[in-house]
Write an enzyme that holds these catalytic residues in place. Structure first.
Site, PDB file in Angstrom:
ATOM      1  N   HIS A 186     -17.110 -23.186  45.792  1.00 43.14           N
ATOM      2  CA  HIS A 186     -17.053 -22.919  47.469  1.00 43.14           C
ATOM      3  C   HIS A 186     -16.312 -24.109  47.630  1.00 43.14           C
ATOM      4  O   HIS A 186     -16.148 -23.406  48.826  1.00 43.14           O
ATOM      5  CB  HIS A 186     -18.130 -22.436  47.893  1.00 43.14           C
ATOM      6  N   HIS A 225     -21.650 -15.646  42.825  1.00 44.76           N
ATOM      7  CA  HIS A 225     -21.421 -15.862  44.268  1.00 44.76           C
ATOM      8  C   HIS A 225     -20.064 -16.281  43.622  1.00 44.76           C
ATOM      9  O   HIS A 225     -19.460 -16.478  43.098  1.00 44.76           O
ATOM     10  CB  HIS A 225     -21.798 -17.015  45.181  1.00 44.76           C
TER      11      HIS A 225
END
Length: 378
Positions: A186, A225
């Site tokens: 991320h 994710h």
């Protein structure tokens, strides 16, 4: 007539000035870019992260006890198992799959190493405990002295970054490597988030470009994710091909970054094992016909497991083993070195599943470990 001609001359001069200014701006930007590229190359070449590892003494499994996050119990406020990495190593050692003395200890990434990808401004922002608290999603971190945050939280992350970068070198030399950590997908050059403070995947690839003469990389991101960090970093770099299977109902829902994914598989919450594996098989077969990688970066998050509070998918432990096996077989078929990163996974059972999967890879001769089944992925 003279007045009209005068205005034409003025307009022409103005146009020339605008063009000239634009050309100067383009030249200045180009010069700055070239300077940045030279600095980046110099930093990579001067880095100490690529240590030499003897195959007679060590296996391409990278880990350090420094990976683990533990201070004042605050780490327990985040669902992430902050000692997952040590649990994986202990399981592998206890099961006789991996001898502890043959594990590779990585070097911590320095500021100069991190500047290969990250901006000065972003790295300086981590001197604020409040910023780190936002990135790690643990609010009390904001009230801690930053020197403590650096040592107890960011130091472990930097050590894992070093492990990911080194894993690419080991994979090139041995055919495969596993970092029992890393996978901070991320984080991009100028922004962290989702418990990810440094862009280790981007760093490993940039190092591989310069030090390993690799120019074609495939990222297979199977964390639950979306891997928006590396997707943002490689927006304009077609040397990287990205497969990302993620739950579209959860964080980060970065729609801009999604445009960079070459093969996006947006799952729904509740996706079960059979469906998950069928989709993965389909995507790997498709990728094999499109892109020939010189390095596979496999982000093997276990937050896809049934019961994971954040991933919200329903993949069984056996399904994770099959998933990892499929990706390693893909790399073997492509004759490409592969690095595996453990990434997300928010249940205490994740460590056992990771260890069992690595044990399975050894048994299937997709990796070679001295106490497991011998084999090679190349």
């Amino acid at each position: 007539m003279a007045k009209i001609w005068s205005w034409v001359q003025v307009d022409s001069i103005r146009s020339l000035c605008v063009v000239s200014f634009h050309q100067r701006a383009v030249m200045a930007a180009s010069s700055t870019l070239q300077e940045d590229q030279v600095k980046q190359k110099q930093r990579i070449e001067a880095s100490k992260l690529y240590i030499n590892v003897s195959p007679d003494e060590k296996d391409p499994v990278v880990y350090s006890s420094s990976y683990n996050v533990s201070f004042l119990g605050i780490e327990k406020l985040h669902p992430f198992d902050a000692s997952k990495w040590s649990h994986v190593q202990n399981f592998l050692s206890d099961d006789g799959v991996l001898k502890q003395k043959r594990i590779v200890e990585p070097v911590e990434a320095t500021r100069d190493d991190l500047l290969v990808v990250h901006t000065e401004k972003y790295l300086d922002s981590l001197n604020s405990s409040y910023v780190v608290a936002q990135i790690t999603e643990v609010a009390p971190v904001a009230f801690l002295p930053n020197f403590l945050v650096q040592w107890k939280l960011l130091h472990p992350f930097r050590k894992q970054v070093g492990g990911t970068v080194l894993s690419a070198k080991l994979a090139k030399e041995r055919g495969w490597a596993i970092n029992i950590g890393g996978g901070f997908h991320h984080c991009c050059a100028n922004e962290g988030g989702g418990f990810c403070a440094y862009a280790d995947i981007t760093l490993a690839i940039q190092f591989a470009y310069t030090r390993l003469a690799i120019s074609r990389v495939i990222i297979i991101d199977l964390d639950a994710h979306q891997g928006n960090g590396h997707e943002r970093d490689f927006t304009n770099d077609d040397r990287v091909y990205i497969i990302d299977m993620y739950n579209e109902d959860i964080y980060p829902q970065d729609f801009k970054a999604r445009k960079r994914i070459n093969q996006a598989v947006a799952l729904k919450s509740g996706t079960k094992t059979d469906r998950y594996l069928a989709l993965l098989s389909q995507e790997l077969k498709k990728a094999a016909t499109i892109f020939k990688p010189e390095l596979v970066v496999y982000n093997a998050g276990t937050d896809v497991l049934e019961g994971d509070p954040l991933g919200r998918l329903l993949v069984s432990p056996e399904g994770v083993k099959q998933r990892d096996e499929m990706v390693f077989r893909f790399a073997k078929d492509q004759k490409s070195p592969i690095i595996m990163l453990t990434s997300g996974g928010y249940m205490k059972t994740s460590a056992r599943v990771i260890a069992d999967s690595i044990k399975n890879l050894a048994a299937k001769r997709l990796i070679s470990l001295p106490s497991g089944s011998s084999g090679s992925s190349s």
